[in-house]
Design an enzyme around this catalytic site. Structure first.
Site, PDB file in Angstrom:
ATOM      1  CG  PHE A 249       6.292   0.088 -10.800  1.00 23.22           C
ATOM      2  CD1 PHE A 249       7.240   0.546 -11.697  1.00 23.22           C
ATOM      3  CD2 PHE A 249       5.002   0.580 -10.913  1.00 23.22           C
ATOM      4  CE1 PHE A 249       6.916   1.477 -12.686  1.00 23.22           C
ATOM      5  CE2 PHE A 249       4.664   1.513 -11.897  1.00 23.22           C
ATOM      6  CZ  PHE A 249       5.631   1.960 -12.780  1.00 23.22           C
ATOM      7  CB  SER A 250       9.793  -2.887  -6.617  1.00 21.33           C
ATOM      8  OG  SER A 250      10.729  -2.214  -7.427  1.00 21.33           O
ATOM      9  CB  ILE A 251       4.720  -5.892  -6.024  1.00 19.57           C
ATOM     10  CG1 ILE A 251       4.306  -4.792  -5.033  1.00 19.57           C
ATOM     11  CG2 ILE A 251       4.029  -7.206  -5.664  1.00 19.57           C
ATOM     12  CD1 ILE A 251       2.809  -4.521  -4.995  1.00 19.57           C
TER      13      ILE A 251
END
Length: 387
Positions: free
Chosen positions: A109-111
């Protein structure tokens, strides 16, 4: 009953584009996103790894609120898929849920945003990217949108003023339209990520105000780095970052219908390969004897965030003295910890003072769980001292 059903508790055909981000289906789909969303194999990997056999760390007790529980109990109760710990560059502990394949990739995801920022940092180190340049110098088609008078620095630090909200659970929101464009949600139409970004209106205030967490900023940044480099996002990710840090497992990135990479949230990596990225950041941009990033860029990323913008922004509740710079979070804690975070429980946590890197990959049902986020942070700080 098939072997798949025995392991996961549901049949494979029960997982659809409608439900893949909800439990129990996410316990499988977050490791197999390419069966749900169009994806590109960025790196095939050069082998597989086995988890550490020493489980002593997971028998240690940690404080979770007013309770003392075994670390393994906390991880199991919080839908953790994999929990990996590095100390001074060596892997010292691995927790693996029964539904998880340790050597397989897991959606970050937003990593992914933090990885995209590293590509921008490499371009900056090479003198090819100036963060103060206007976005329209590289993506002129967004001139009529919120990004028409926005700089790359505004994208990097999430300080662009855009009339957009990360409404993860609202099926009628602009965010749902955004997810349809990235092919993460069902729906008819032909809108692409790039086309959608070019329609987003400006918010009420000027650019450079409070930290406002908006994923389209990172997807736009991914388009920018592709155009500056003249390479596809996945090729840059493999050649400039993953191979230099010593990736062992595979890497995939989800794409939209015209092949634009989901630079804000579509990268899948193994836990250990993600930890290798964290270790490179802990070492000031060095992966062994190889410089991936300049020490100056890493120092800027981990120390130079605007605290006033943070305190007035979206995530001030997460770190009381935190900040945000180059799509990485600075904790503000005395040990200087910094991290990358993704919804549904993804964490890359780096504690320079303890020389520890922690990766937690999970399949939490809720995209955002503030109470669990704080519990995880407390546990990370304890584990860093126990490792």
């Amino acid at each position: 009953m098939t072997a798949f059903e025995a392991r996961y508790g549901f049949a494979r055909d029960a997982v659809t584009l409608d439900n893949w981000r909800t439990r129990p289906f996410s316990s499988w789909s977050f490791q197999n996103v390419s069966e749900i969303v169009p994806s590109v194999l960025v790196a095939a990997g050069r082998g597989t790894e086995q988890p550490c056999e020493d489980k002593a760390l997971f028998d240690q007790s940690v404080s979770v609120g007013e309770r003392r529980v075994r670390l393994s109990e906390f991880l199991a109760d919080s839908w953790t898929d994999i929990f990996t710990v590095m100390k001074k560059g060596a892997f010292v502990a691995d927790y693996v849920a029964t539904t998880c394949d340790f050597a397989g990739p897991h959606l970050l995801f937003s990593i992914s945003k933090s990885l995209t920022a590293i590509l921008a940092g490499i371009l900056q180190d090479r003198g090819l990217l100036d963060p103060e340049r206007p976005v329209t110098d590289f993506v002129p088609e967004v001139a009529g949108s919120a990004y028409g008078d926005c700089s790359l620095r505004h994208l990097l630090d999430m300080r662009a003023s855009v009339d957009f909200t990360e409404a993860y659970l609202d099926p009628e929101s602009a965010f749902a339209r955004y997810r349809r464009a990235m092919l993460w949600n069902p729906g008819d139409g032909t809108e692409t990520l790039r086309a959608l970004i070019a329609t987003l209106p400006k918010g009420d205030g000027p650019h450079g105000g409070p930290m406002r967490y908006l994923s389209p900023n990172s997807d736009l940044l991914g388009i920018v780095v592709e155009r500056i480099a003249g390479q596809r996002y996945g090729d840059m990710l493999r050649e400039w970052l993953l191979e230099p840090v010593g990736i062992v497992g595979p890497c995939l990135v989800t794409n939209d219908r015209e092949g634009t990479a989901r630079a804000a949230g579509g990268v899948s990596l193994t836990a250990r390969d993600l930890a290798r990225v964290g270790e490179m950041m802990r070492n000031g941009g060095m992966a062994g004897s190889r410089a991936v990033l300049s020490e100056a860029w890493v120092r800027d990323t981990t120390t130079a965030g605007d605290k006033d913008a943070w305190k007035a922004g979206d995530f001030a509740h997460l770190f009381a003295e935190g900040s945000y710079r180059n799509q990485w979070y600075q904790s503000g804690h005395h040990e200087g910890a910094f991290c990358a975070i993704g919804i549904h429980g993804q964490w890359l946590y780096v504690d320079p003072s303890a020389e520890v890197v922690i990766v937690r990959l999970a399949s939490q049902n809720e995209p955002v769980d503030d109470a669990l986020d704080h519990a995880c942070l407390d546990v990370f700080r304890q584990v860093a001292r126990l490792a």
